[in-house]
Design an enzyme around this catalytic site. Structure first.
Site, PDB file in Angstrom:
ATOM      1  N   HIS A   1      -5.186  14.542  -8.537  1.00  0.00           N
ATOM      2  CA  HIS A   1      -5.354  13.162  -8.984  1.00  0.00           C
ATOM      3  C   HIS A   1      -4.487  12.808 -10.190  1.00  0.00           C
ATOM      4  CE1 HIS A   1      -8.516  12.126  -6.176  1.00  0.00           C
ATOM      5  NE2 HIS A   1      -8.958  13.361  -6.328  1.00  0.00           N
TER       6      HIS A   1
ATOM      7  N   ASN B   1      -2.615  12.712  -2.887  1.00  0.00           N
ATOM      8  CA  ASN B   1      -3.608  13.027  -3.914  1.00  0.00           C
ATOM      9  C   ASN B   1      -4.278  14.376  -3.627  1.00  0.00           C
ATOM     10  OD1 ASN B   1      -4.068  11.538  -6.202  1.00  0.00           O
ATOM     11  ND2 ASN B   1      -5.618  10.228  -5.311  1.00  0.00           N
TER      12      ASN B   1
ATOM     13  N   GLU C   1      -4.738   2.265  -4.282  1.00  0.00           N
ATOM     14  CA  GLU C   1      -3.285   2.351  -4.126  1.00  0.00           C
ATOM     15  C   GLU C   1      -2.710   1.063  -3.546  1.00  0.00           C
ATOM     16  OE1 GLU C   1      -4.869   3.986  -0.215  1.00  0.00           O
ATOM     17  OE2 GLU C   1      -5.490   4.077  -2.281  1.00  0.00           O
TER      18      GLU C   1
ATOM     19  N   ASP D   1       0.853  -1.182   0.000  1.00  0.00           N
ATOM     20  CA  ASP D   1       0.000   0.000   0.000  1.00  0.00           C
ATOM     21  C   ASP D   1       0.893   1.237   0.000  1.00  0.00           C
ATOM     22  OD1 ASP D   1      -2.850   1.052   0.532  1.00  0.00           O
ATOM     23  OD2 ASP D   1      -1.668   2.058   2.080  1.00  0.00           O
ATOM     24  N   ILE D   2       0.560   2.210  -0.835  1.00  0.00           N
ATOM     25  CA  ILE D   2       1.325   3.455  -0.881  1.00  0.00           C
ATOM     26  C   ILE D   2       0.990   4.262   0.370  1.00  0.00           C
ATOM     27  CG2 ILE D   2       1.767   5.587  -2.154  1.00  0.00           C
ATOM     28  CD1 ILE D   2       0.939   4.077  -4.716  1.00  0.00           C
TER      29      ILE D   2
ATOM     30  N   ASP E   1      -2.065   9.662 -10.171  1.00  0.00           N
ATOM     31  CA  ASP E   1      -1.981   8.619 -11.196  1.00  0.00           C
ATOM     32  C   ASP E   1      -0.539   8.372 -11.620  1.00  0.00           C
ATOM     33  OD1 ASP E   1      -4.715   8.275 -11.145  1.00  0.00           O
ATOM     34  OD2 ASP E   1      -5.081   9.271 -13.077  1.00  0.00           O
TER      35      ASP E   1
ATOM     36  N   ARG F   1      13.788  -5.277  -0.724  1.00  0.00           N
ATOM     37  CA  ARG F   1      14.469  -4.604  -1.833  1.00  0.00           C
ATOM     38  C   ARG F   1      13.484  -3.748  -2.639  1.00  0.00           C
ATOM     39  NH1 ARG F   1      16.902  -8.723  -4.820  1.00  0.00           N
ATOM     40  NH2 ARG F   1      18.341  -8.884  -3.094  1.00  0.00           N
TER      41      ARG F   1
END
Length: 174
Positions: free
Chosen positions: A49, A44, A78, A36-37, A53, A98
């Site tokens: 947006h 955002n 995300e 998950d970001i 993206d 990594r």
């Protein structure tokens, strides 16, 4: 038709439908990681947006290059999933760490709003370029943790993802 059904249009990674198809043939020794970001909503909201993206595409590009036989999928929003068929968590952890480091190290330059539509013949060296960092949290699980089918492994990986978020984000958690 296949591309529309199985590939995510924005990132080019296989999508959730492709992941579910893979789950139907996974065996007893597989690792699933949920990625998950970190702080994506705030990102955002701050930059828009369109930039969000671009971040999704950049992260997908890094995840798509995961080593060790892992395969990345866009799960939704995300969130991404990486599957290591016929591996265990100890093996996958080094490759996931990594990939986490590679996302963190990837520089992401924000485009200037006043940027010319066409590339100038001699770019101005005085133009400021804002660079932001992007980080991901990763939760990982294998069949030994869930004793179940791939969807149960996915749920365990999602729980591990929340542990990574609680641990301060930008880390890999089992």
């Amino acid at each position: 038709t296949y591309r529309m059904a199985f590939l995510d249009e924005l990132t080019g990674l296989p999508g959730r439908r492709a992941l579910m198809s893979l789950f139907s043939v996974l065996g007893p020794r597989d690792v699933v990681a949920m990625c998950d970001i970190d702080h994506f909503k705030k990102f955002n909201d701050t930059y828009g947006h369109d930039v969000g993206d671009q971040v999704l595409k950049m992260v997908a590009g890094v995840l798509g290059d995961v080593s060790g036989g892992g395969r990345a999928y866009r799960y939704g929003g995300e969130e991404f999933t990486i599957v290591f068929p016929r591996r265990d968590t100890a093996y996958a952890m080094q490759h996931l760490e990594r990939v986490r480091q590679n996302v963190e190290a990837a520089s992401f330059a924000l485009r200037d709003k006043n940027r010319p539509k066409e590339k100038p013949k001699s770019p101005a060296s005085s133009q400021k370029q804002t660079t932001v960092t992007v980080a991901i949290s990763i939760g990982v699980a294998d069949k030994n943790k869930s004793q179940g089918n791939p969807m149960e492994i996915l749920k365990e990986a999602d729980k591990a993802l929340y542990r990574a978020k609680k641990a301060g984000r930008n880390c890999v958690s089992e």
